[in-house]
Design a protein around this motif. Sequence first.
Motif, mmCIF file in Angstrom:
data_model
loop_
_atom_site.group_PDB
_atom_site.id
_atom_site.type_symbol
_atom_site.label_atom_id
_atom_site.label_comp_id
_atom_site.label_asym_id
_atom_site.label_seq_id
_atom_site.Cartn_x
_atom_site.Cartn_y
_atom_site.Cartn_z
ATOM 1 N N GLN A 253 7.537 -3.166 1.751
ATOM 2 C CA GLN A 253 6.667 -2.221 2.446
ATOM 3 C C GLN A 253 6.702 -2.579 3.918
ATOM 4 O OE1 GLN A 253 3.026 -4.678 0.409
ATOM 5 N NE2 GLN A 253 2.544 -2.649 1.090
ATOM 6 N N GLN A 266 11.425 1.982 2.314
ATOM 7 C CA GLN A 266 10.347 1.104 1.818
ATOM 8 C C GLN A 266 10.382 1.238 0.316
ATOM 9 O OE1 GLN A 266 6.135 1.058 3.526
ATOM 10 N NE2 GLN A 266 6.849 3.105 4.073
ATOM 11 N N SER A 268 8.351 0.215 -1.988
ATOM 12 C CA SER A 268 7.056 0.632 -2.515
ATOM 13 C C SER A 268 6.000 0.475 -1.431
ATOM 14 C CB SER A 268 6.668 -0.209 -3.736
ATOM 15 O OG SER A 268 5.308 0.025 -4.061
ATOM 16 N N ALA A 269 5.459 1.598 -0.994
ATOM 17 C CA ALA A 269 4.483 1.557 0.095
ATOM 18 C C ALA A 269 3.259 0.727 -0.289
ATOM 19 C CB ALA A 269 4.073 2.976 0.472
ATOM 20 N N THR A 270 2.986 0.625 -1.598
ATOM 21 C CA THR A 270 1.813 -0.149 -2.022
ATOM 22 C C THR A 270 2.186 -1.560 -2.471
ATOM 23 O OG1 THR A 270 2.060 0.661 -4.283
ATOM 24 C CG2 THR A 270 0.621 1.937 -2.826
ATOM 25 N N GLY A 271 3.472 -1.917 -2.347
ATOM 26 C CA GLY A 271 3.885 -3.268 -2.715
ATOM 27 C C GLY A 271 3.999 -3.486 -4.212
ATOM 28 N N ALA A 276 9.226 -0.727 -6.846
ATOM 29 C CA ALA A 276 10.329 -1.199 -6.002
ATOM 30 C C ALA A 276 11.628 -1.276 -6.799
ATOM 31 C CB ALA A 276 9.981 -2.571 -5.406
#
Length: 320
Positions: A253, A266, A268-271, A276
């Motif tokens: 991210q 990115q 995964s924008a939320t991690g 991912a």
Amino acid sequence: MAEIGRDIARAASFLSQGELVAIPTETVYGLAANAYDEAAVVKIFEAKNRPAFDPLIVHTHSVAELSKIAREVPDVAYLLAEKFMPGPLTLILPKAEHVPLLVTSGHDSVGVRIPHHPLTLKLLQSLPFPLAAPSANPFGYVSPTTAQHVQDQLGNRLPYILDGGASHIGIESTIIRLDGHQVEVLRLGGLALEDLEDVVQISKAKIKTSSSNPAAPGMLSSHYSPRIKVLLGSISDNLQAVNPERVGIISLQGLYPNVPLDQQVQLSATGNLAEAARHLFSALRSLDGLNIDLILAEPMPEQGLGRAINDRLQRASFQG
Ligand code: TXA
Ligand code: MG
């Protein structure tokens, strides 16, 4: 080019005639043939340009079928199968006599897996034989997670691609070998070690990482390699030494101000590491198609599917 469709009967008909069909699975797309038809299996190795020493995984539809493909299925295997199959787990078991040595590359063991995808499970149920299938990419390249990925690279090598949408795990199965009550992890993959550990003990010393490992062919250091060089490490550090206009970025991210936006992914924008993993191979493929000099990628946290992502990134960045 191959025909792309959702017709299970058509896919079954090609397979029954000894032809190759690409099949969707929850991990990645497979390049499938009748596992018991050697002439059909040879076509897999030819289409992928895959060395004969790299064994294929045999795919089936139910736990009851395991004992037809393996001559011995230990209790631990059933325990794991009940919990994780269908799913992103491949078990290495002693092979049944009728499984061709061509499939196992001469090994006395066979990799078996039940893919968790509705179309492919239906297809397997409709066939009187299991399917040998490696990932449907040219040997050494990134695995495909959509029908179009298969078309782009192998479309002229097979008649039919069964389109089951984007693979929702996005990274290949975790491969394990049983060693008494312990398990040995031959390939990190879509089933997290934490989940496996709920059921069995993992011999830590034996988790295979990206070093070259002839006992598990296919675990070669340079694998999953895009055309463009991948540099794995801290992205902000590595950005210091390059022209930011000329690089692609794969981060978990976070975006980098001096790099063009369309050159950044990115995962995964939320991690979220499962998200991912789902996006990893598409990211490598799409950046590989750009006019850039280098891909900068960062390591993920060493937990959950982060381990398998790191394994793939290490191989993608390996300069052998
Ligand atoms: O998720 C997956 O596993 C995907 C989908 C299509 O099922 N398949 C896949 O296959 O990744 P492939 O061929 O790309 O990788 C299979 C690897 C081989 O390279 C080898 O390392 C291991 O499985 N393998 C298969 N049979 C084996 C055996 N008898 N002993 C040791 N390793 C084996
Ligand atoms: Mg592969």
